[in-house]
Write a protein that holds these residues in place. Sequence first.
Motif, mmCIF file in Angstrom:
data_model
loop_
_atom_site.group_PDB
_atom_site.id
_atom_site.type_symbol
_atom_site.label_atom_id
_atom_site.label_comp_id
_atom_site.label_asym_id
_atom_site.label_seq_id
_atom_site.Cartn_x
_atom_site.Cartn_y
_atom_site.Cartn_z
ATOM 1 N N HIS A 203 3.624 1.456 -2.586
ATOM 2 C CA HIS A 203 4.675 2.748 -2.871
ATOM 3 C C HIS A 203 4.144 3.245 -3.878
ATOM 4 O O HIS A 203 4.734 2.428 -5.273
ATOM 5 N N PRO A 204 4.670 4.261 -4.146
ATOM 6 C CA PRO A 204 4.143 4.779 -5.903
ATOM 7 C C PRO A 204 5.500 4.272 -6.884
ATOM 8 O O PRO A 204 5.301 4.226 -7.919
ATOM 9 N N SER A 205 6.622 3.184 -6.542
ATOM 10 C CA SER A 205 7.227 3.917 -6.832
ATOM 11 C C SER A 205 6.763 2.473 -7.730
ATOM 12 O O SER A 205 7.785 1.870 -8.255
ATOM 13 N N GLY A 206 6.501 1.179 -6.675
ATOM 14 C CA GLY A 206 5.886 0.341 -7.391
ATOM 15 C C GLY A 206 7.163 -0.447 -6.046
ATOM 16 O O GLY A 206 6.474 -2.028 -6.587
ATOM 17 N N ASN A 207 7.862 -0.085 -6.093
ATOM 18 C CA ASN A 207 8.939 -1.613 -5.430
ATOM 19 C C ASN A 207 9.148 -1.433 -4.370
ATOM 20 O O ASN A 207 9.566 -2.609 -3.490
ATOM 21 N N TYR A 208 8.033 -0.743 -2.862
ATOM 22 C CA TYR A 208 7.701 -1.389 -2.001
ATOM 23 C C TYR A 208 6.589 -1.776 -1.513
ATOM 24 O O TYR A 208 5.703 -1.077 -2.128
ATOM 25 N N LEU A 209 6.231 -2.501 -0.662
ATOM 26 C CA LEU A 209 5.280 -2.597 -0.008
ATOM 27 C C LEU A 209 4.893 -2.437 1.156
ATOM 28 O O LEU A 209 6.117 -3.067 2.195
ATOM 29 N N ILE A 210 3.535 -1.652 2.533
ATOM 30 C CA ILE A 210 3.467 -2.425 3.865
ATOM 31 C C ILE A 210 2.848 -2.626 4.054
ATOM 32 O O ILE A 210 1.598 -2.382 3.386
ATOM 33 N N THR A 211 2.603 -3.076 5.036
ATOM 34 C CA THR A 211 1.684 -3.819 5.762
ATOM 35 C C THR A 211 1.558 -4.004 7.833
ATOM 36 O O THR A 211 2.343 -3.528 8.128
ATOM 37 N N ALA A 212 0.460 -3.960 7.989
ATOM 38 C CA ALA A 212 -0.374 -3.229 9.023
ATOM 39 C C ALA A 212 -0.910 -4.447 9.528
ATOM 40 O O ALA A 212 -1.205 -4.848 8.543
ATOM 41 N N SER A 213 -1.032 -5.006 11.413
ATOM 42 C CA SER A 213 -0.486 -6.204 11.066
ATOM 43 C C SER A 213 -1.134 -6.230 12.244
ATOM 44 O O SER A 213 -1.210 -5.276 13.539
ATOM 45 N N THR A 214 -2.240 -7.280 12.795
ATOM 46 C CA THR A 214 -2.710 -7.419 14.657
ATOM 47 C C THR A 214 -1.469 -7.642 15.306
ATOM 48 O O THR A 214 -1.872 -7.347 16.528
ATOM 49 N N ASP A 215 -0.260 -8.131 14.864
ATOM 50 C CA ASP A 215 0.756 -7.893 15.626
ATOM 51 C C ASP A 215 1.269 -7.097 16.273
ATOM 52 O O ASP A 215 1.936 -7.429 16.870
ATOM 53 N N GLY A 216 0.853 -6.131 15.955
ATOM 54 C CA GLY A 216 1.068 -4.580 16.441
ATOM 55 C C GLY A 216 2.258 -3.873 15.702
ATOM 56 O O GLY A 216 2.671 -3.062 16.281
ATOM 57 N N THR A 217 2.645 -4.248 14.502
ATOM 58 C CA THR A 217 4.139 -4.025 13.757
ATOM 59 C C THR A 217 3.563 -3.999 12.252
ATOM 60 O O THR A 217 2.454 -3.919 11.869
ATOM 61 N N LEU A 218 4.488 -2.767 11.629
ATOM 62 C CA LEU A 218 4.307 -2.770 10.581
ATOM 63 C C LEU A 218 5.322 -3.368 10.172
ATOM 64 O O LEU A 218 6.491 -2.814 10.885
ATOM 65 N N LYS A 219 4.883 -4.073 8.416
ATOM 66 C CA LYS A 219 6.793 -4.159 8.225
ATOM 67 C C LYS A 219 6.686 -3.735 6.671
ATOM 68 O O LYS A 219 5.329 -3.789 5.978
ATOM 69 N N ILE A 220 7.726 -3.234 5.968
ATOM 70 C CA ILE A 220 8.121 -2.989 5.136
ATOM 71 C C ILE A 220 8.822 -4.098 4.355
ATOM 72 O O ILE A 220 10.364 -4.634 4.201
ATOM 73 N N LEU A 221 8.366 -4.140 3.142
ATOM 74 C CA LEU A 221 8.578 -5.345 2.101
ATOM 75 C C LEU A 221 9.649 -4.437 0.952
ATOM 76 O O LEU A 221 8.903 -3.449 -0.261
ATOM 77 N N ASP A 222 10.767 -5.481 0.491
ATOM 78 C CA ASP A 222 11.026 -4.415 -0.681
ATOM 79 C C ASP A 222 10.845 -5.547 -1.691
ATOM 80 O O ASP A 222 11.613 -6.924 -1.671
ATOM 81 N N LEU A 223 9.717 -5.369 -2.451
ATOM 82 C CA LEU A 223 9.613 -6.414 -3.687
ATOM 83 C C LEU A 223 10.891 -6.771 -4.830
ATOM 84 O O LEU A 223 10.223 -7.650 -5.347
ATOM 85 N N LEU A 224 11.804 -6.376 -5.101
ATOM 86 C CA LEU A 224 12.501 -6.272 -6.227
ATOM 87 C C LEU A 224 13.298 -7.251 -5.737
ATOM 88 O O LEU A 224 14.126 -8.276 -6.316
ATOM 89 N N GLY A 225 13.795 -6.912 -4.394
ATOM 90 C CA GLY A 225 14.934 -8.192 -3.280
ATOM 91 C C GLY A 225 14.702 -9.430 -3.073
ATOM 92 O O GLY A 225 14.427 -10.152 -1.820
ATOM 93 N N GLU A 226 12.621 -9.116 -2.934
ATOM 94 C CA GLU A 226 12.412 -10.743 -2.219
ATOM 95 C C GLU A 226 12.450 -10.111 -0.768
ATOM 96 O O GLU A 226 12.306 -11.793 -0.539
ATOM 97 N N ARG A 227 12.095 -9.330 -0.316
ATOM 98 C CA ARG A 227 12.934 -9.977 1.398
ATOM 99 C C ARG A 227 12.356 -8.316 2.365
ATOM 100 O O ARG A 227 11.396 -7.453 1.894
ATOM 101 N N LEU A 228 12.335 -8.624 3.367
ATOM 102 C CA LEU A 228 11.770 -8.085 4.089
ATOM 103 C C LEU A 228 12.457 -7.256 4.818
ATOM 104 O O LEU A 228 14.175 -7.393 4.943
ATOM 105 N N ILE A 229 12.410 -5.878 4.609
ATOM 106 C CA ILE A 229 13.454 -4.793 5.012
ATOM 107 C C ILE A 229 13.792 -4.297 6.765
ATOM 108 O O ILE A 229 14.492 -3.947 7.422
ATOM 109 N N TYR A 230 12.071 -4.139 6.425
ATOM 110 C CA TYR A 230 12.061 -3.195 8.443
ATOM 111 C C TYR A 230 10.893 -4.219 8.785
ATOM 112 O O TYR A 230 10.037 -4.139 8.258
#
Length: 330
Positions: A203-230
Amino acid sequence: TCSVDRLLILWKLEMQCRAYRFAGHAEAVTSVEFSPDGQVLASASHDHTVRLWIPCIHGESSVLKGHTASVRSVSFSHDGYSLVSASNDKLIKIWSVCYQRLLFTLFQHTGWVRCAKFSPDGRIIASCGEDKSINIWDTRNKICINSFSDYEGFATFVDFNPSGTCIASAGSNNTVKLWDIRTNKLLQHFKVHRAGVNCISFHPSGNYLITASTDGTLKILDLLGERLIYTLHGHKGPVLCVAFSKGGQKFASGGVDSQVLLWKTNFDALDYEEVLKNNFSRTHIDDPPHILDVYPRSSHFHDEKLTSVEVNPTFDVPDKQTPDPIVIDI
């Protein structure tokens, strides 16, 4: 967007949806990117070439030849003057955009190079390959100044965070890793997918990272809280690529199901005053690292179980699938 159908498609995202289909590559197109000013498109292909396109109805393009195998990724420098390409010939090439010629070649990888990216200030290039290494290159001296190794698998994709102080890598072993290139520390290590991760986007803020996987899902990671949020379900089959828009309000994903999905973020709905107050030091944009900072040092590992909210657009989100657009072949 680009596809194994050998075409580039430029989409006009207004209500009257239009698509401009550019033909030119002889084999599957593996990567596409706009220049920072939006005036030029670059694409990479299994036909061993890189192409520069002027995205207009005349469809002008020029071919950059130099690789001897499939080109896997292409990416502009922040000023738009240079282009970096990574190939199965184990080489990384840097091209001049205005003169449309090869500037220099970087070689140290011993396997197919999957991805190469410029740092935001253009002084460093990060690359990853099937030799299980992530290399950091000094563009001025044209040498590899650091290397991260991942013995559990190989990195399929690598990118810099917006401030240029960290790199994130997507792994064939289902992991996402964040490294501080100034101290060589492994900052975060996420094991949230059930299959290989193909692409990531900050994310342009640098606070989130989004991932795309062969398991068919996208996941959004909160890098500040060091946790998976969606966890986002929408594609039928592996998700190959994902990218945030420049402002971060939207992101797009593409999959083996031949679909491009455009998503709207809801980060604004969350209350960030508290988060920002508690994490000022983490959110404060650092200066880009001095080139002398980027040298081998020790790393550390940590793992944790992560939970997330699952979002399935077929149930939770109104289906906004666009009607077939008017397609103009160029």
